[in-house]
Design a protein around this motif. Sequence first.
Motif, PDB file in Angstrom:
ATOM      1  N   PHE A  19       0.874  -1.173   0.000  1.00  0.00           N
ATOM      2  CA  PHE A  19       0.000   0.000   0.000  1.00  0.00           C
ATOM      3  C   PHE A  19       0.908   1.219   0.000  1.00  0.00           C
ATOM      4  O   PHE A  19       1.785   1.335   0.851  1.00  0.00           O
ATOM      5  N   ARG A  20       0.667   2.149  -0.944  1.00  0.00           N
ATOM      6  CA  ARG A  20       1.539   3.313  -1.044  1.00  0.00           C
ATOM      7  C   ARG A  20       0.820   4.465  -1.725  1.00  0.00           C
ATOM      8  O   ARG A  20      -0.263   4.291  -2.287  1.00  0.00           O
ATOM      9  N   GLN A  21       1.446   5.627  -1.676  1.00  0.00           N
ATOM     10  CA  GLN A  21       0.932   6.770  -2.415  1.00  0.00           C
ATOM     11  C   GLN A  21       1.185   6.522  -3.897  1.00  0.00           C
ATOM     12  O   GLN A  21       2.233   5.989  -4.276  1.00  0.00           O
ATOM     13  N   PRO A  22       0.243   6.921  -4.734  1.00  0.00           N
ATOM     14  CA  PRO A  22       0.468   6.762  -6.167  1.00  0.00           C
ATOM     15  C   PRO A  22       1.493   7.763  -6.691  1.00  0.00           C
ATOM     16  O   PRO A  22       1.773   8.781  -6.049  1.00  0.00           O
ATOM     17  N   THR A  23       2.040   7.462  -7.857  1.00  0.00           N
ATOM     18  CA  THR A  23       2.962   8.344  -8.567  1.00  0.00           C
ATOM     19  C   THR A  23       2.473   8.457 -10.012  1.00  0.00           C
ATOM     20  O   THR A  23       1.584   7.714 -10.448  1.00  0.00           O
ATOM     21  N   ALA A  24       3.074   9.346 -10.761  1.00  0.00           N
ATOM     22  CA  ALA A  24       2.698   9.533 -12.166  1.00  0.00           C
ATOM     23  C   ALA A  24       2.836   8.222 -12.953  1.00  0.00           C
ATOM     24  O   ALA A  24       2.052   7.971 -13.874  1.00  0.00           O
ATOM     25  N   GLU A  25       3.767   7.381 -12.569  1.00  0.00           N
ATOM     26  CA  GLU A  25       3.954   6.114 -13.274  1.00  0.00           C
ATOM     27  C   GLU A  25       2.756   5.176 -13.126  1.00  0.00           C
ATOM     28  O   GLU A  25       2.622   4.200 -13.855  1.00  0.00           O
ATOM     29  N   ASP A  26       1.864   5.463 -12.186  1.00  0.00           N
ATOM     30  CA  ASP A  26       0.659   4.645 -12.000  1.00  0.00           C
ATOM     31  C   ASP A  26      -0.486   5.060 -12.915  1.00  0.00           C
ATOM     32  O   ASP A  26      -1.480   4.350 -13.021  1.00  0.00           O
TER      33      ASP A  26
END
Length: 175
Positions: free
Chosen positions: A17-24
Motif C-alpha cells: 500500500f503506497r501513495q500513487p505516482t505519475a507512473e501509475d
Amino acid sequence: MLKSKEATQADAFQLVFRQPTAEDGYPLNKLVENSPPLDPNSVYCNLLQCTHFADTSVAVEEDGQLVGFISAYIPPAKPDTVFVWQVVVDKSQRGRGLAKRMMQEIVRRPACENVRYLETTITPDNDASWALFRSFARDMDTELNHHIWFEREAHFQGHHDCEALLRIGPFGQRA
C-alpha cells in the motif's frame, strides 16, 4: 516496475500500500478499463489523480502490478471531508477486503488528520459499493447518511443512473 520507496505496508498476500505516482497513471487506466462497469477516465485524468491527489489516494501493488486503487481528495470547501472518487480492485483480489483496507489507509494518512467525514457517490443499484461503504461506516462506529445528489435526467440527460451522495461520519481524527 511499480515498486516505490513510499511503500507503507506489506501483508501476507505481498500487497504493498503506497501513495500513487505519475507512473501509475497508465496502469490505473488499464485497471479501470478491465473493471466494468466502472466509468473510465482519460489517461491524463488518471495522471492527475495519481499526482495532484497522491496524498489522499492509495495504490496497491502485488509483484509490481497495480491491483487496487482509490482516488480521493479533500474538497476545498470541506476540509473535514475526504471524497472518494473511484474505487477499483483487480478481479484477482476481490473478496479479500482490499477496498475497505484502502479506505482505512487513506483516513490514517497525515493529509487526512483533520478529516472527520468520508463522502462518495454510488448508483442506487450498486449493491457491492453500498455493502463496502456500510461496512466501513460500521467499522468506524459512525453513521452513514445519503441522498440523491446527481439525478439521471437533470444531470446526465438520461444517459446515466442517479448518483446518491453518501456521507460517513463523524469519526475520530486520525481514525
